[in-house]
Design a protein around this motif. Structure first.
Motif, mmCIF file in Angstrom:
data_model
loop_
_atom_site.group_PDB
_atom_site.id
_atom_site.type_symbol
_atom_site.label_atom_id
_atom_site.label_comp_id
_atom_site.label_asym_id
_atom_site.label_seq_id
_atom_site.Cartn_x
_atom_site.Cartn_y
_atom_site.Cartn_z
ATOM 1 N N HIS A 123 44.058 -53.234 91.062
ATOM 2 C CA HIS A 123 44.228 -51.342 90.288
ATOM 3 C C HIS A 123 44.822 -50.583 91.613
ATOM 4 O O HIS A 123 44.283 -50.409 92.048
ATOM 5 C CB HIS A 123 42.498 -51.208 89.026
ATOM 6 C CG HIS A 123 42.914 -49.959 89.203
ATOM 7 N ND1 HIS A 123 41.897 -49.822 89.122
ATOM 8 C CD2 HIS A 123 44.229 -50.528 87.599
ATOM 9 C CE1 HIS A 123 42.451 -48.501 88.088
ATOM 10 N NE2 HIS A 123 43.678 -48.713 87.054
ATOM 11 N N ARG A 124 46.202 -50.430 90.642
ATOM 12 C CA ARG A 124 46.638 -49.487 91.154
ATOM 13 C C ARG A 124 45.754 -48.321 90.913
ATOM 14 O O ARG A 124 46.359 -47.489 92.743
ATOM 15 C CB ARG A 124 47.891 -48.768 90.662
ATOM 16 C CG ARG A 124 49.533 -48.276 91.689
ATOM 17 C CD ARG A 124 49.945 -48.052 90.173
ATOM 18 N NE ARG A 124 50.904 -48.573 89.929
ATOM 19 C CZ ARG A 124 52.096 -49.693 90.476
ATOM 20 N NH1 ARG A 124 52.435 -49.148 91.603
ATOM 21 N NH2 ARG A 124 52.668 -50.813 89.936
ATOM 22 N N ASP A 125 45.091 -47.550 90.477
ATOM 23 C CA ASP A 125 44.671 -46.349 91.216
ATOM 24 C C ASP A 125 43.196 -46.105 91.727
ATOM 25 O O ASP A 125 43.002 -45.084 92.641
ATOM 26 C CB ASP A 125 43.882 -45.429 89.694
ATOM 27 C CG ASP A 125 45.238 -45.605 88.636
ATOM 28 O OD1 ASP A 125 46.096 -45.164 88.533
ATOM 29 O OD2 ASP A 125 45.126 -45.492 87.183
ATOM 30 N N CYS A 126 42.122 -48.095 91.696
ATOM 31 C CA CYS A 126 41.189 -47.289 92.765
ATOM 32 C C CYS A 126 41.061 -48.447 93.537
ATOM 33 O O CYS A 126 40.312 -48.643 94.270
ATOM 34 C CB CYS A 126 39.396 -47.391 91.124
ATOM 35 S SG CYS A 126 39.522 -49.414 90.885
ATOM 36 N N GLY A 127 42.025 -49.023 93.800
ATOM 37 C CA GLY A 127 42.415 -50.681 94.619
ATOM 38 C C GLY A 127 41.373 -51.808 94.267
ATOM 39 O O GLY A 127 41.260 -52.316 94.963
ATOM 40 N N ALA A 128 40.639 -51.772 93.266
ATOM 41 C CA ALA A 128 39.892 -53.097 93.131
ATOM 42 C C ALA A 128 40.761 -54.309 92.784
ATOM 43 O O ALA A 128 41.071 -54.055 92.277
ATOM 44 C CB ALA A 128 38.500 -52.459 92.168
ATOM 45 N N PRO A 129 40.083 -54.975 93.029
ATOM 46 C CA PRO A 129 40.073 -56.261 92.424
ATOM 47 C C PRO A 129 40.813 -56.794 90.949
ATOM 48 O O PRO A 129 39.602 -56.333 90.766
ATOM 49 C CB PRO A 129 39.356 -57.652 93.039
ATOM 50 C CG PRO A 129 38.990 -57.197 93.960
ATOM 51 C CD PRO A 129 39.001 -55.846 93.893
ATOM 52 N N VAL A 130 41.343 -57.067 90.702
ATOM 53 C CA VAL A 130 41.631 -56.845 88.807
ATOM 54 C C VAL A 130 41.324 -58.443 88.548
ATOM 55 O O VAL A 130 41.816 -59.852 89.076
ATOM 56 C CB VAL A 130 43.099 -57.033 87.976
ATOM 57 C CG1 VAL A 130 43.256 -57.528 87.301
ATOM 58 C CG2 VAL A 130 43.365 -55.816 88.620
#
Length: 163
Positions: A123-130
């Protein structure tokens, strides 16, 4: 109301959404071209090289995906070169994103080698895997076995009772 799956022989799949989708994107090269379009590939030569198919197959798939409305052609011109066509996703093509993500996720789990997946989408905003998730309209995550099949408006009945 009876369980629709128990009466499976009384309905036809002539109007099957899955079969119709596969008619559009059911080849390996079509899905890989769509993968590349989601990665930002736009030019014919780049599609051919990154998917690893010849120019005739690339041309055929791009023509099919454009005719189906998943991609659209637009002109571009490098300085000193002739005008060429590039491709971009349409709204219809962008709607295929969860399918591509689900295929990637399944492949990361079941078809990758011991080194692991080649890319991780974050995720571009938080960096968590999608991750692709199946969810009902009320926001509940759905696992296999948590859903039922109901007749839709396009179901074709083949039994005499439906007449």
């Amino acid at each position: 109301m009876s369980d629709l799956l128990e009466d499976r022989d009384a309905w036809s799949m002539a109007n099957c959404s899955i079969a119709r989708t596969l008619a559009v994107v059911g080849t390996k090269s079509a899905l890989l071209i769509m993968r590349e379009a989601f990665f930002g590939t736009r030019r014919f030569d780049d599609f051919a090289r990154r998917v690893g198919i010849g120019e005739p197959a690339t041309a055929a798939r791009l023509k099919e995906l454009t005719a189906a409305g998943l991609l659209e052609r637009f002109p571009y011109r490098e300085p000193g070169q002739r005008t060429r066509s590039a491709y971009r996703l349409t709204a219809k093509g962008r709607d295929l994103y969860p399918v591509i993500m689900a295929l990637r996720q399944w492949g990361d789990t079941w078809a990758t080698d011991e080194q692991g997946p080649p890319v991780i989408v974050r995720h571009r905003d938080c960096g968590a895997p999608v991750h692709a998730v199946l969810r009902c309209e009320n926001g509940h995550d759905i696992a296999p076995g948590d859903s039922v099949i109901d007749a839709g408006p396009g179901l074709i009945r083949t039994d005499a009772e439906s007449a």
